[in-house]
Design a protein around this motif. Structure first.
Motif, PDB file in Angstrom:
ATOM      1  N   TYR B  36       0.835  -1.185   0.000  1.00 30.19           N
ATOM      2  CA  TYR B  36       0.000   0.000   0.000  1.00 30.19           C
ATOM      3  C   TYR B  36       0.879   1.248   0.000  1.00 30.19           C
ATOM      4  CZ  TYR B  36      -4.159  -2.725   1.304  1.00 30.19           C
ATOM      5  OH  TYR B  36      -5.203  -3.613   1.323  1.00 30.19           O
ATOM      6  N   GLN B  38       0.723   5.415   1.189  1.00 24.64           N
ATOM      7  CA  GLN B  38      -0.031   6.377   1.982  1.00 24.64           C
ATOM      8  C   GLN B  38       0.593   7.760   1.912  1.00 24.64           C
ATOM      9  OE1 GLN B  38      -0.300   5.778   6.279  1.00 24.64           O
ATOM     10  NE2 GLN B  38      -2.303   6.769   6.344  1.00 24.64           N
ATOM     11  N   GLY B  43      -5.939   7.985   3.691  1.00 29.04           N
ATOM     12  CA  GLY B  43      -5.909   6.554   3.910  1.00 29.04           C
ATOM     13  C   GLY B  43      -4.957   5.873   2.946  1.00 29.04           C
ATOM     14  N   PRO B  44      -4.433   4.717   3.313  1.00 25.52           N
ATOM     15  CA  PRO B  44      -3.554   3.968   2.391  1.00 25.52           C
ATOM     16  C   PRO B  44      -4.289   3.592   1.112  1.00 25.52           C
ATOM     17  CG  PRO B  44      -3.409   3.096   4.630  1.00 25.52           C
ATOM     18  CD  PRO B  44      -4.550   4.046   4.615  1.00 25.52           C
ATOM     19  N   ARG B  45      -3.522   3.494   0.035  1.00 27.84           N
ATOM     20  CA  ARG B  45      -4.075   3.104  -1.260  1.00 27.84           C
ATOM     21  C   ARG B  45      -3.393   1.832  -1.721  1.00 27.84           C
ATOM     22  NH1 ARG B  45      -7.588   6.114   0.022  1.00 27.84           N
ATOM     23  NH2 ARG B  45      -7.875   8.249  -0.710  1.00 27.84           N
ATOM     24  N   PHE B  46      -4.165   0.874  -2.184  1.00 24.51           N
ATOM     25  CA  PHE B  46      -3.645  -0.386  -2.694  1.00 24.51           C
ATOM     26  C   PHE B  46      -2.764  -0.146  -3.917  1.00 24.51           C
ATOM     27  CE2 PHE B  46      -3.615  -4.803  -3.771  1.00 24.51           C
ATOM     28  CZ  PHE B  46      -3.739  -4.863  -5.155  1.00 24.51           C
ATOM     29  N   GLN B  49      -0.545  -6.626  -5.418  1.00 24.25           N
ATOM     30  CA  GLN B  49      -0.641  -7.803  -4.570  1.00 24.25           C
ATOM     31  C   GLN B  49      -0.147  -9.010  -5.341  1.00 24.25           C
ATOM     32  OE1 GLN B  49      -4.658  -9.532  -3.680  1.00 24.25           O
ATOM     33  NE2 GLN B  49      -4.128  -9.135  -1.559  1.00 24.25           N
ATOM     34  N   TYR B  87       3.818   0.560   2.568  1.00 17.92           N
ATOM     35  CA  TYR B  87       3.649  -0.527   3.531  1.00 17.92           C
ATOM     36  C   TYR B  87       3.610  -1.871   2.812  1.00 17.92           C
ATOM     37  CZ  TYR B  87       2.029   3.034   6.858  1.00 17.92           C
ATOM     38  OH  TYR B  87       1.930   4.128   7.683  1.00 17.92           O
ATOM     39  N   PHE B 105       0.307  -4.164   9.754  1.00 21.99           N
ATOM     40  CA  PHE B 105       0.889  -2.924   9.239  1.00 21.99           C
ATOM     41  C   PHE B 105       2.113  -2.589  10.084  1.00 21.99           C
ATOM     42  CE2 PHE B 105      -1.677  -0.718   6.072  1.00 21.99           C
ATOM     43  CZ  PHE B 105      -2.862  -1.424   6.099  1.00 21.99           C
TER      44      PHE B 105
END
Lengths: 117, 115
Positions: B36, B38, B43-46, B49, B87, B105
């Protein structure tokens, strides 16, 4: 647009007062989460909910309460028992992987910053 | 207890490729590795994955070796707008209950991109 809405953006709490942070999502996600972030730190999980009318404690649930009466809503109450509530609060949601039981990407709101008066 | 280890901070310059490596032990066998981004007061952003080998999307690549004990996020040709905290997240087998692996996290990696 689909997403997560947190309100208010800034909130102030007086001593002995309970305050409620709102979190609404229109992504049709089953799972929702609340995190707390302190300055320079990562996120810590407060509560999570995988389905309506069910929720579980995270790492730091003491002094907090939640409800999940509707799929799209997951409000967080910061009670007077939480002695150090000043932080940035983040709500997130995700689909639930019922096949692999693995983590799915979480979509976050833009947070509520709570301060003590 | 699954735990991730990332560098606290990194510096780069515009146009360079940035690689951020994350170490993770006790990753759940069925779990993905997720990154993620931030920005301050957001807020964190994807970002991306993956489960193993290599994954690429329009913004980043993710390299995961066969033992899955580490992963590397690669950001090609960074710009000033890539300055953020990154992250690396994995699940925690301790929390594997009812189909949910709690994400861990850490403090993240603060990337500063300079002109």
């Amino acid at each position: 647009d689909g997403g997560i809405t947190q309100s208010p953006k800034y909130l102030f709490r007086k001593e002995g007062q309970n305050v409620t942070l709102s979190c609404e999502q229109n992504l049709n996600h089953d799972a929702m989460y609340w995190y707390r972030q302190d300055p320079g730190q990562g996120l810590r999980l407060i509560y999570y909910s995988q389905i309506v009318n069910d929720f579980q404690k995270g790492d730091i649930a003491e002094g907090y309460s939640v409800s999940r009466e509707k799929k799209e809503s997951f409000p967080l109450t910061v009670t007077s028992a939480q002695k150090n509530p000043t932080a940035f609060y983040l709500c997130a949601s995700s689909i639930r992987d019922r096949v692999m039981d693995s983590n799915q990407p979480q979509h976050f709101g833009d947070g509520t910053r709570l301060s003590i008066l | 207890l699954a735990k991730t280890t990332q560098p606290i901070s990194m510096d780069s310059y515009e146009g360079q490729e940035v690689n951020i490596t994350c170490s993770h032990n006790n990753i759940a066998t069925n779990d993905y590795i997720t990154w993620y981004q931030q920005f301050p007061s957001q807020g964190p952003r994807f970002i991306i994955q993956g489960y193993k080998t290599k994954v690429t999307n329009e913004v980043a690549s993710l390299f995961i070796p066969a033992d899955r004990k580490s992963s590397t996020l690669s950001l090609p040709r960074v710009s000033l707008s890539d300055t953020a905290v990154y992250y690396c997240l994995v699940g925690d087998q301790r929390w594997f209950s009812g189909g949910y692996n709690k994400l861990i996290f850490g403090a993240g990696t603060r990337l500063a991109v300079h002109p």
